[in-house]
Design a protein around this motif. Structure first.
Motif, PDB file in Angstrom:
ATOM      1  N   LEU A 166     -32.141 -35.686  53.342  1.00 47.91           N
ATOM      2  CA  LEU A 166     -30.644 -35.763  53.450  1.00 47.91           C
ATOM      3  C   LEU A 166     -29.792 -34.338  52.481  1.00 47.91           C
ATOM      4  O   LEU A 166     -28.885 -33.905  53.084  1.00 47.91           O
ATOM      5  CB  LEU A 166     -30.221 -36.948  52.792  1.00 47.91           C
ATOM      6  CG  LEU A 166     -30.347 -38.294  53.664  1.00 47.91           C
ATOM      7  CD1 LEU A 166     -30.069 -39.294  52.701  1.00 47.91           C
ATOM      8  CD2 LEU A 166     -29.660 -38.337  54.819  1.00 47.91           C
ATOM      9  N   ALA A 167     -30.526 -33.991  51.488  1.00 44.74           N
ATOM     10  CA  ALA A 167     -29.703 -33.021  50.752  1.00 44.74           C
ATOM     11  C   ALA A 167     -30.080 -31.545  51.638  1.00 44.74           C
ATOM     12  O   ALA A 167     -29.168 -30.884  51.642  1.00 44.74           O
ATOM     13  CB  ALA A 167     -30.741 -32.892  49.287  1.00 44.74           C
ATOM     14  N   ALA A 168     -31.223 -31.442  52.195  1.00 41.49           N
ATOM     15  CA  ALA A 168     -31.533 -30.229  52.997  1.00 41.49           C
ATOM     16  C   ALA A 168     -30.345 -30.394  54.261  1.00 41.49           C
ATOM     17  O   ALA A 168     -30.124 -29.303  54.419  1.00 41.49           O
ATOM     18  CB  ALA A 168     -32.788 -30.187  53.416  1.00 41.49           C
ATOM     19  N   ALA A 169     -30.304 -31.473  54.896  1.00 39.18           N
ATOM     20  CA  ALA A 169     -29.166 -31.544  55.881  1.00 39.18           C
ATOM     21  C   ALA A 169     -27.791 -31.078  55.299  1.00 39.18           C
ATOM     22  O   ALA A 169     -27.185 -30.487  55.964  1.00 39.18           O
ATOM     23  CB  ALA A 169     -29.415 -33.034  56.439  1.00 39.18           C
ATOM     24  N   ARG A 170     -27.581 -31.615  54.361  1.00 35.42           N
ATOM     25  CA  ARG A 170     -26.009 -31.412  53.595  1.00 35.42           C
ATOM     26  C   ARG A 170     -25.943 -29.661  53.371  1.00 35.42           C
ATOM     27  O   ARG A 170     -25.213 -29.241  53.463  1.00 35.42           O
ATOM     28  CB  ARG A 170     -25.852 -32.421  52.385  1.00 35.42           C
ATOM     29  CG  ARG A 170     -25.599 -33.527  52.940  1.00 35.42           C
ATOM     30  CD  ARG A 170     -25.295 -34.296  51.564  1.00 35.42           C
ATOM     31  NE  ARG A 170     -24.901 -35.729  51.700  1.00 35.42           N
ATOM     32  CZ  ARG A 170     -24.861 -36.645  50.699  1.00 35.42           C
ATOM     33  NH1 ARG A 170     -24.777 -36.240  49.214  1.00 35.42           N
ATOM     34  NH2 ARG A 170     -24.671 -37.881  50.993  1.00 35.42           N
ATOM     35  N   ALA A 171     -27.086 -29.055  53.061  1.00 34.14           N
ATOM     36  CA  ALA A 171     -27.196 -28.024  52.471  1.00 34.14           C
ATOM     37  C   ALA A 171     -26.831 -26.915  53.735  1.00 34.14           C
ATOM     38  O   ALA A 171     -26.319 -25.814  53.592  1.00 34.14           O
ATOM     39  CB  ALA A 171     -28.190 -27.599  51.648  1.00 34.14           C
ATOM     40  N   VAL A 172     -27.432 -27.412  54.766  1.00 34.06           N
ATOM     41  CA  VAL A 172     -27.398 -26.670  56.122  1.00 34.06           C
ATOM     42  C   VAL A 172     -25.971 -26.365  56.634  1.00 34.06           C
ATOM     43  O   VAL A 172     -25.251 -25.737  57.071  1.00 34.06           O
ATOM     44  CB  VAL A 172     -28.438 -27.014  57.039  1.00 34.06           C
ATOM     45  CG1 VAL A 172     -28.032 -26.397  58.343  1.00 34.06           C
ATOM     46  CG2 VAL A 172     -29.604 -26.655  56.611  1.00 34.06           C
TER      47      VAL A 172
END
Length: 80
Positions: free
Chosen positions: A73-79
Motif C-alpha cells: 500500500l505504501a508503494a502504491a501511494r508513493a507511485v
C-alpha cells in the motif's frame, strides 16, 4: 491508475487484514519496507502468505502478512 493499484484493487482479502495494513501503512516502517524490496518480490510474498492463510498452513504469520500488505500500500501511494 498504475499497474500496482490495478492489481491491488482486484485482489480480495479479509477486511480485518486490509484495515490493519491500511493503519500500518501510515507508519514509517511500511515506507521503509516498500523502498527496500522490489514490488514484484512483495507481490510474490503476499501471494505466498495468502495461499498459506487459505490453506491453514502452520507457516502462516498474520503479522508478516500485514507488514507485506502495508508495504504494498505504501508503494502504491508513493507511485500515485
Amino acid at each position: 491508475m498504475t499497474e500496482l493499484t490495478k492489481h491491488l484493487s482486484t485482489i480480495r482479502r479479509p477486511g480485518l487484514l486490509v484495515r490493519a495494513a491500511t493503519m500500518a501503512c501510515d507508519t514509517g516502517d511500511a515506507h521503509r519496507r516498500a523502498k527496500r524490496r522490489p514490488v514484484t518480490k512483495l507481490l510474490a510474498e503476499e501471494e505466498m502468505l495468502n495461499a498459506a492463510r487459505m490453506g491453514g498452513g502452520m507457516g502462516y504469520s498474520p503479522t508478516r502478512h500485514v507488514q507485506v500488505m502495508s508495504a504494498l500500500l505504501a508503494a502504491a501511494r508513493a507511485v500515485n
